[in-house]
Motif scaffolding. Structure first.
Motif, PDB file in Angstrom:
ATOM      1  N   GLN A 286      12.899 -12.659  42.557  1.00 48.20           N
ATOM      2  CA  GLN A 286      13.054 -12.282  41.114  1.00 48.20           C
ATOM      3  C   GLN A 286      11.830 -12.189  40.231  1.00 48.20           C
ATOM      4  O   GLN A 286      11.398 -11.541  39.683  1.00 48.20           O
ATOM      5  CB  GLN A 286      14.110 -13.127  40.554  1.00 48.20           C
ATOM      6  CG  GLN A 286      15.421 -13.045  41.256  1.00 48.20           C
ATOM      7  CD  GLN A 286      16.354 -14.118  40.429  1.00 48.20           C
ATOM      8  OE1 GLN A 286      15.885 -15.351  40.410  1.00 48.20           O
ATOM      9  NE2 GLN A 286      17.898 -13.700  40.387  1.00 48.20           N
TER      10      GLN A 286
ATOM     11  N   TYR B  21      19.997  -3.855  33.551  1.00 48.92           N
ATOM     12  CA  TYR B  21      18.862  -3.444  34.260  1.00 48.92           C
ATOM     13  C   TYR B  21      18.965  -1.906  34.688  1.00 48.92           C
ATOM     14  O   TYR B  21      18.155  -1.016  34.463  1.00 48.92           O
ATOM     15  CB  TYR B  21      18.771  -4.218  35.583  1.00 48.92           C
ATOM     16  CG  TYR B  21      17.631  -3.784  36.543  1.00 48.92           C
ATOM     17  CD1 TYR B  21      16.559  -4.054  36.005  1.00 48.92           C
ATOM     18  CD2 TYR B  21      18.007  -2.893  37.630  1.00 48.92           C
ATOM     19  CE1 TYR B  21      15.438  -3.666  36.773  1.00 48.92           C
ATOM     20  CE2 TYR B  21      17.072  -2.541  38.262  1.00 48.92           C
ATOM     21  CZ  TYR B  21      15.535  -2.722  37.861  1.00 48.92           C
ATOM     22  OH  TYR B  21      14.656  -2.625  39.098  1.00 48.92           O
TER      23      TYR B  21
ATOM     24  N   VAL C 179      21.238  -7.616  44.715  1.00 50.15           N
ATOM     25  CA  VAL C 179      22.108  -8.351  43.586  1.00 50.15           C
ATOM     26  C   VAL C 179      23.294  -8.389  44.370  1.00 50.15           C
ATOM     27  O   VAL C 179      24.195  -9.427  43.913  1.00 50.15           O
ATOM     28  CB  VAL C 179      22.020  -7.298  42.566  1.00 50.15           C
ATOM     29  CG1 VAL C 179      22.777  -6.139  42.796  1.00 50.15           C
ATOM     30  CG2 VAL C 179      22.589  -8.175  41.387  1.00 50.15           C
TER      31      VAL C 179
ATOM     32  N   PHE D 226      23.533  -8.188  33.478  1.00 47.97           N
ATOM     33  CA  PHE D 226      22.392  -8.055  34.290  1.00 47.97           C
ATOM     34  C   PHE D 226      22.398  -6.541  34.781  1.00 47.97           C
ATOM     35  O   PHE D 226      21.662  -5.807  34.612  1.00 47.97           O
ATOM     36  CB  PHE D 226      21.818  -9.101  35.136  1.00 47.97           C
ATOM     37  CG  PHE D 226      20.726  -8.375  36.100  1.00 47.97           C
ATOM     38  CD1 PHE D 226      19.545  -8.469  35.603  1.00 47.97           C
ATOM     39  CD2 PHE D 226      21.120  -7.923  37.476  1.00 47.97           C
ATOM     40  CE1 PHE D 226      18.499  -7.853  36.453  1.00 47.97           C
ATOM     41  CE2 PHE D 226      20.033  -7.592  38.121  1.00 47.97           C
ATOM     42  CZ  PHE D 226      18.842  -7.460  37.648  1.00 47.97           C
ATOM     43  N   SER D 227      23.511  -6.376  35.527  1.00 47.62           N
ATOM     44  CA  SER D 227      23.748  -4.935  36.091  1.00 47.62           C
ATOM     45  C   SER D 227      23.623  -3.813  35.137  1.00 47.62           C
ATOM     46  O   SER D 227      23.010  -2.695  35.473  1.00 47.62           O
ATOM     47  CB  SER D 227      24.857  -4.797  37.332  1.00 47.62           C
ATOM     48  OG  SER D 227      24.832  -5.806  37.910  1.00 47.62           O
TER      49      SER D 227
ATOM     50  N   ILE E 227      15.047  -8.757  33.878  1.00 48.26           N
ATOM     51  CA  ILE E 227      14.774  -9.543  35.100  1.00 48.26           C
ATOM     52  C   ILE E 227      14.087 -10.933  35.029  1.00 48.26           C
ATOM     53  O   ILE E 227      14.962 -12.093  35.260  1.00 48.26           O
ATOM     54  CB  ILE E 227      13.669  -8.824  36.045  1.00 48.26           C
ATOM     55  CG1 ILE E 227      14.242  -7.519  36.474  1.00 48.26           C
ATOM     56  CG2 ILE E 227      13.198  -9.584  36.983  1.00 48.26           C
ATOM     57  CD1 ILE E 227      13.076  -6.620  36.856  1.00 48.26           C
TER      58      ILE E 227
ATOM     59  N   TYR F  17      25.988 -11.638  36.261  1.00 47.83           N
ATOM     60  CA  TYR F  17      25.704 -10.524  37.262  1.00 47.83           C
ATOM     61  C   TYR F  17      26.109  -9.096  36.621  1.00 47.83           C
ATOM     62  O   TYR F  17      25.407  -8.188  36.726  1.00 47.83           O
ATOM     63  CB  TYR F  17      26.542 -10.796  38.455  1.00 47.83           C
ATOM     64  CG  TYR F  17      25.538 -11.743  39.309  1.00 47.83           C
ATOM     65  CD1 TYR F  17      24.658 -11.429  40.003  1.00 47.83           C
ATOM     66  CD2 TYR F  17      26.240 -13.093  39.426  1.00 47.83           C
ATOM     67  CE1 TYR F  17      24.002 -12.467  40.791  1.00 47.83           C
ATOM     68  CE2 TYR F  17      25.398 -13.979  40.235  1.00 47.83           C
ATOM     69  CZ  TYR F  17      24.198 -13.547  40.968  1.00 47.83           C
ATOM     70  OH  TYR F  17      23.614 -14.566  41.775  1.00 47.83           O
TER      71      TYR F  17
ATOM     72  N   PRO G 148      16.175  -5.417  42.859  1.00 49.98           N
ATOM     73  CA  PRO G 148      17.749  -5.776  42.646  1.00 49.98           C
ATOM     74  C   PRO G 148      18.757  -4.757  43.002  1.00 49.98           C
ATOM     75  O   PRO G 148      19.872  -5.282  43.345  1.00 49.98           O
ATOM     76  CB  PRO G 148      17.617  -5.454  40.743  1.00 49.98           C
ATOM     77  CG  PRO G 148      16.184  -5.587  40.490  1.00 49.98           C
ATOM     78  CD  PRO G 148      15.313  -5.121  41.656  1.00 49.98           C
TER      79      PRO G 148
ATOM     80  N   THR H  35      20.680 -16.815  36.909  1.00 54.67           N
ATOM     81  CA  THR H  35      21.165 -17.142  38.150  1.00 54.67           C
ATOM     82  C   THR H  35      20.830 -18.622  38.575  1.00 54.67           C
ATOM     83  O   THR H  35      21.377 -19.162  39.325  1.00 54.67           O
ATOM     84  CB  THR H  35      20.829 -16.280  39.340  1.00 54.67           C
ATOM     85  OG1 THR H  35      19.403 -15.801  39.216  1.00 54.67           O
ATOM     86  CG2 THR H  35      21.558 -14.774  38.879  1.00 54.67           C
TER      87      THR H  35
ATOM     88  N   TRP I   4      18.148 -12.435  34.468  1.00 54.85           N
ATOM     89  CA  TRP I   4      18.475 -12.330  35.765  1.00 54.85           C
ATOM     90  C   TRP I   4      18.001 -13.785  36.651  1.00 54.85           C
ATOM     91  O   TRP I   4      18.759 -14.459  37.274  1.00 54.85           O
ATOM     92  CB  TRP I   4      17.964 -11.261  36.831  1.00 54.85           C
ATOM     93  CG  TRP I   4      18.426 -11.288  38.149  1.00 54.85           C
ATOM     94  CD1 TRP I   4      19.595 -11.670  38.639  1.00 54.85           C
ATOM     95  CD2 TRP I   4      17.744 -10.475  39.159  1.00 54.85           C
ATOM     96  NE1 TRP I   4      19.732 -11.517  40.088  1.00 54.85           N
ATOM     97  CE2 TRP I   4      18.578 -10.672  40.320  1.00 54.85           C
ATOM     98  CE3 TRP I   4      16.572  -9.927  39.365  1.00 54.85           C
ATOM     99  CZ2 TRP I   4      18.333 -10.197  41.537  1.00 54.85           C
ATOM    100  CZ3 TRP I   4      16.383  -9.370  40.565  1.00 54.85           C
ATOM    101  CH2 TRP I   4      17.112  -9.491  41.715  1.00 54.85           C
TER     102      TRP I   4
END
Length: 432
Positions: free
Chosen positions: A402, A340, A259, A336-337, A315, A333, A255, A323, A319
């Motif tokens: 992913q 994660y 990403v 997720f960031s 994940i 996004y 990622p 997506t 993610w």
């Protein structure tokens, strides 16, 4: 002796730091000297792993500039070399630390890291980036990284996970500062001076590290023997910890490296996409410190299993489907960031703490750490290129890489659970 830490019983009297008297053994986990080492080690992690955490910004930059004629997988080999060399050199630096202490490792590491970045700033060809950014700089980073972690291990026992969490938070902040700074500087002053400014910042912090990072025990010179390197593999707990860590690092950098690219290709606003790596690293700051604090209270293996499980869920449940179902969604996004970054933040701080927990002799912590990181280096080297190859095979569709990252993280959870079981059995109530 009352109040003496159990670990002190495993340290030969000759191994005590010549600057510390024997009564200092009782000051494990606290005292000005111990926490000064944490400050210096924090600077090391900021400059070493913090810089490696910024490699995602170079993947996108090189593809659009100096190395635009090369594939994403080819470029990722340069960037994957950074964590590979950072960890693989531990096979040598671990033994050097045990035999000679951290002084020369820190001095040489400072020079190589800064010199490598300066040479990267004037590079134009693939092989030049390969040598300067892929080998020289991370080799120096490995010297300071290994010294920082090994020295921290000698000063802490009961608060070891917390100490490692604070130290590793330096890599999180570095992962915030460097991408943010580079994203601002690159379009304004160009590639060369952006790298040089980064190198000067690293030099200043490593000067502080050179003055503060010290081991609590004096080096114990030993002959290099094959047994020191293969001995840990006779321990079931070490082998399972190694497999768990390798699987986690197979997934960890995927990622981080991809990403930003995926967000840009999905149509996310360019400025927001550029800050995803910064968001991820910022979220990993509490993800480094909080698990360390909880690990000392609830059990380090228990907390590590929980954090890896959360990483796998983020994940595979956020993610991947997010997506696919809502490509271009900025919210997907960003969330997720954040998640994660927090969940995966435990890896850098908790793995050395887990190793210390299963290591019977602290005077050999350097070489054991080197063996573990040497194994991890293979996963760090190959994880992102494998993901890049999957991406090419799927003609630029991201769900395959992913799935790869998610599967590796699930495998990491299973091996950490097995390592916990090997130590204490299947009871879920035990603090491990």
């Amino acid at each position: 002796m009352p109040g003496e830490s159990p670990i002190s019983e495993k340290i030969p009297a000759t191994a005590l730091d010549h600057e510390q008297s024997e009564d200092s053994i009782g000051r494990l986990d606290h005292g000005l000297r111990a926490w000064t080492v944490v400050i210096g080690a924090w600077c090391c992690l900021f400059c070493a792993f913090g810089w490696v955490n910024a490699i995602g910004i170079f993947q996108e930059y090189y593809q659009n500039n100096q190395l635009s004629s090369y594939s994403a997988s080819s470029i990722s080999w340069i960037l994957s070399l950074e964590p590979f060399v950072l960890f693989a050199a531990g096979l040598v630096t671990g033994r050097l630390f045990d035999n000679y202490g951290p002084k020369w490792l820190l001095l040489v590491g400072t020079f190589l890291h800064v010199f490598g970045l300066m040479m990267t700033s004037i590079s134009t060809e693939y092989y030049q980036f390969f040598l300067a950014q892929g080998i020289c700089s991370p080799l120096g980073a490995s010297f300071v990284f290994s010294s920082a972690l090994s020295c921290t291990a000698t000063w802490f026992e009961k608060r070891r996970a917390l100490a490692f969490g604070i130290v590793s938070s330096g890599s999180s902040l570095g992962g915030v500062v460097f991408p943010t700074m580079l994203s601002r500087l690159l379009p304004r002053i160009g590639f060369g001076w952006s790298l040089r400014i980064s190198a000067f910042i690293i030099l200043a912090l490593l000067v502080i590290a050179n003055m503060t990072v010290r081991s609590r025990i004096a080096p114990v010179p030993r002959k290099v023997t094959l047994t020191d390197y293969i001995g840990p593999f006779s321990e079931v707990s070490f082998v399972l910890l190694m497999l768990a860590s390798c699987c986690g690092f197979f997934a960890m950098f995927v990622p981080i490296n991809y990403v930003i690219l995926e967000a840009q290709e999905d149509g996310v606003n360019g400025e927001i996409a550029g800050y995803l790596l910064t968001i991820l690293n910022a979220a990993s700051l509490p993800g480094r410190i909080l698990p360390g604090y909880l690990g000392d209270k609830l059990g380090r293996f228990n907390v590590m299993i929980a954090m890896c499980s959360l990483s796998a869920l983020v994940i595979l449940v956020l993610w991947l489907p997010g997506t696919l179902l809502a490509p271009g969604s900025e919210a997907i996004y960003i969330v997720f960031s954040l998640l994660y970054g927090f969940a995966s933040g435990a890896f850098v701080g908790m793995v050395p703490a887990l190793l210390g927990q299963i290591s019977p002799d602290v005077t050999k912590i350097g070489v054991r750490q080197g063996v573990l990181f040497g194994c991890i280096s293979i996963a760090s080297l190959t994880g992102s290129p494998i993901a890049g190859a999957i991406l090419i095979r799927q003609n630029g569709v991201y769900w395959g890489l992913q799935v790869f990252a998610g599967a590796m993280m699930v495998a990491s959870v299973l091996f950490f659970t097995a390592a916990r079981g090997a130590l204490t059995g299947l009871s879920v109530a035990k603090k491990v």
